[in-house]
Motif scaffolding. Structure first.
Motif, PDB file in Angstrom:
ATOM      1  N   GLU A  27      -5.702  -9.825  -9.451  1.00 27.63           N
ATOM      2  CA  GLU A  27      -5.438 -10.602  -8.217  1.00 27.63           C
ATOM      3  C   GLU A  27      -5.113  -8.577  -7.931  1.00 27.63           C
ATOM      4  O   GLU A  27      -5.146  -8.146  -7.108  1.00 27.63           O
ATOM      5  CB  GLU A  27      -4.299 -11.180  -7.421  1.00 27.63           C
ATOM      6  N   SER A  28      -4.007  -8.407  -9.337  1.00 31.28           N
ATOM      7  CA  SER A  28      -3.203  -6.898  -9.139  1.00 31.28           C
ATOM      8  C   SER A  28      -4.224  -6.085  -9.440  1.00 31.28           C
ATOM      9  O   SER A  28      -4.175  -4.819  -8.816  1.00 31.28           O
ATOM     10  CB  SER A  28      -1.993  -6.937 -10.053  1.00 31.28           C
ATOM     11  N   GLU A  29      -5.418  -6.471 -10.371  1.00 31.35           N
ATOM     12  CA  GLU A  29      -6.143  -4.963 -10.398  1.00 31.35           C
ATOM     13  C   GLU A  29      -7.052  -5.002  -9.169  1.00 31.35           C
ATOM     14  O   GLU A  29      -7.578  -3.889  -8.859  1.00 31.35           O
ATOM     15  CB  GLU A  29      -6.474  -5.508 -11.168  1.00 31.35           C
ATOM     16  N   LEU A  30      -7.255  -6.068  -8.434  1.00 32.90           N
ATOM     17  CA  LEU A  30      -7.956  -6.049  -7.339  1.00 32.90           C
ATOM     18  C   LEU A  30      -7.257  -5.116  -6.348  1.00 32.90           C
ATOM     19  O   LEU A  30      -7.953  -4.584  -5.328  1.00 32.90           O
ATOM     20  CB  LEU A  30      -8.437  -7.320  -6.818  1.00 32.90           C
ATOM     21  N   GLU A  31      -6.155  -5.621  -6.090  1.00 34.48           N
ATOM     22  CA  GLU A  31      -5.321  -4.684  -5.088  1.00 34.48           C
ATOM     23  C   GLU A  31      -5.152  -3.349  -5.249  1.00 34.48           C
ATOM     24  O   GLU A  31      -5.392  -2.093  -4.314  1.00 34.48           O
ATOM     25  CB  GLU A  31      -3.803  -5.004  -5.095  1.00 34.48           C
ATOM     26  N   ILE A  32      -5.456  -2.605  -6.811  1.00 32.28           N
ATOM     27  CA  ILE A  32      -4.957  -1.144  -7.669  1.00 32.28           C
ATOM     28  C   ILE A  32      -6.520  -1.152  -6.701  1.00 32.28           C
ATOM     29  O   ILE A  32      -6.805   0.254  -6.232  1.00 32.28           O
ATOM     30  CB  ILE A  32      -4.876  -0.976  -8.992  1.00 32.28           C
ATOM     31  N   LEU A  33      -8.004  -1.628  -6.556  1.00 31.97           N
ATOM     32  CA  LEU A  33      -9.313  -1.309  -6.829  1.00 31.97           C
ATOM     33  C   LEU A  33      -9.528  -0.443  -5.074  1.00 31.97           C
ATOM     34  O   LEU A  33      -9.983  -0.103  -5.722  1.00 31.97           O
ATOM     35  CB  LEU A  33     -10.028  -2.215  -7.519  1.00 31.97           C
ATOM     36  N   GLN A  34      -8.825  -1.869  -4.843  1.00 31.96           N
ATOM     37  CA  GLN A  34      -8.358  -1.375  -3.043  1.00 31.96           C
ATOM     38  C   GLN A  34      -8.145   0.062  -2.905  1.00 31.96           C
ATOM     39  O   GLN A  34      -9.282   0.867  -1.745  1.00 31.96           O
ATOM     40  CB  GLN A  34      -8.173  -2.612  -2.108  1.00 31.96           C
ATOM     41  N   VAL A  35      -7.521   0.633  -3.424  1.00 31.15           N
ATOM     42  CA  VAL A  35      -6.230   1.829  -3.269  1.00 31.15           C
ATOM     43  C   VAL A  35      -8.191   2.973  -3.794  1.00 31.15           C
ATOM     44  O   VAL A  35      -8.192   3.813  -2.727  1.00 31.15           O
ATOM     45  CB  VAL A  35      -6.110   2.155  -3.360  1.00 31.15           C
ATOM     46  N   ILE A  36      -7.823   2.869  -4.704  1.00 29.55           N
ATOM     47  CA  ILE A  36      -9.574   3.367  -5.434  1.00 29.55           C
ATOM     48  C   ILE A  36     -10.531   2.991  -4.323  1.00 29.55           C
ATOM     49  O   ILE A  36     -11.100   4.667  -4.669  1.00 29.55           O
ATOM     50  CB  ILE A  36      -9.478   3.546  -6.925  1.00 29.55           C
ATOM     51  N   HIS A  43       0.215   3.800  -6.517  1.00 28.39           N
ATOM     52  CA  HIS A  43       1.443   3.642  -5.562  1.00 28.39           C
ATOM     53  C   HIS A  43       1.636   3.128  -4.590  1.00 28.39           C
ATOM     54  O   HIS A  43       2.485   2.340  -4.125  1.00 28.39           O
ATOM     55  CB  HIS A  43       2.374   4.116  -7.198  1.00 28.39           C
ATOM     56  N   GLU A  44       2.144   4.456  -4.244  1.00 28.80           N
ATOM     57  CA  GLU A  44       2.492   5.167  -2.568  1.00 28.80           C
ATOM     58  C   GLU A  44       1.601   4.090  -1.851  1.00 28.80           C
ATOM     59  O   GLU A  44       2.715   3.963  -0.567  1.00 28.80           O
ATOM     60  CB  GLU A  44       2.126   6.840  -2.107  1.00 28.80           C
ATOM     61  N   GLU A  45       0.578   3.879  -1.978  1.00 27.32           N
ATOM     62  CA  GLU A  45      -0.308   2.851  -1.041  1.00 27.32           C
ATOM     63  C   GLU A  45       0.043   1.723  -1.499  1.00 27.32           C
ATOM     64  O   GLU A  45       0.221   1.204  -0.206  1.00 27.32           O
ATOM     65  CB  GLU A  45      -2.013   3.578  -1.431  1.00 27.32           C
ATOM     66  N   LEU A  46       0.188   1.323  -2.745  1.00 25.15           N
ATOM     67  CA  LEU A  46       0.746  -0.381  -2.648  1.00 25.15           C
ATOM     68  C   LEU A  46       1.853  -0.744  -2.848  1.00 25.15           C
ATOM     69  O   LEU A  46       2.503  -1.825  -2.077  1.00 25.15           O
ATOM     70  CB  LEU A  46       0.645  -0.683  -4.527  1.00 25.15           C
ATOM     71  N   ILE A  47       3.131   0.421  -2.258  1.00 24.70           N
ATOM     72  CA  ILE A  47       4.352  -0.250  -1.848  1.00 24.70           C
ATOM     73  C   ILE A  47       4.563  -0.424  -0.238  1.00 24.70           C
ATOM     74  O   ILE A  47       5.750  -0.414  -0.227  1.00 24.70           O
ATOM     75  CB  ILE A  47       5.767   0.827  -2.623  1.00 24.70           C
ATOM     76  N   LYS A  48       3.953   0.430   0.062  1.00 26.73           N
ATOM     77  CA  LYS A  48       3.347   0.625   1.989  1.00 26.73           C
ATOM     78  C   LYS A  48       3.098  -1.012   2.095  1.00 26.73           C
ATOM     79  O   LYS A  48       4.129  -1.905   2.681  1.00 26.73           O
ATOM     80  CB  LYS A  48       2.685   1.025   1.960  1.00 26.73           C
TER      81      LYS A  48
END
Length: 124
Positions: A7-16, A28-33
């Motif tokens: 799930e955490s990797e999917l969140e990162i992949l969404q940004v990429i 990181h800046e996108e995730l902390i929003k």
């Protein structure tokens, strides 16, 4: 080998997927929003994702750029296959009924679903 992001990797992949290529800082800046997370946690997750083959890392620049290896469609298919087999015990119809019952589909979405189902009716 099938790549199965967490799930955490999917969140990162969404940004990429949204940005194409990006640095750990940009991810990181996108995730902390949307959630509290430390930079080192994001960095470690992205390093693990690189080891697993989920992302490629370009080390030619001063800051490393990461790019997704797995497509969004591949990730969706893998996640959906897992959900159907585990949560819905292999029943695609139960999944669709639950999804439509929980989310109000627009007329356009319902029309698209009907068109898609017509394609399957013709295969029999």
């Amino acid at each position: 080998m099938e790549l199965k992001p967490t799930e955490s990797e999917l969140e990162i992949l969404q940004v990429i997927w949204k940005k194409g290529e990006c640095t750990v800082r940009e991810v990181h800046e996108e995730l902390i929003k949307s959630k509290e997370s430390g930079y080192t946690t994001t960095l470690k997750l992205m390093q693990i994702m690189h080891e697993k083959g989920l992302v490629e890392r370009n080390t030619n620049a001063k800051t490393h750029l990461y790019k997704a290896v797995i497509t969004q469609r591949e990730a969706q298919k893998g996640a959906l296959d897992k959900i159907i087999s585990t949560v819905f015990k292999g029943s695609t119809s139960d999944l669709v009924i639950q999804a439509l019952g929980q989310h109000r589909a627009s007329k356009d979405e319902i029309d698209a679903i009907k068109d898609y189902l017509k394609q399957f009716e013709g295969r029999e």
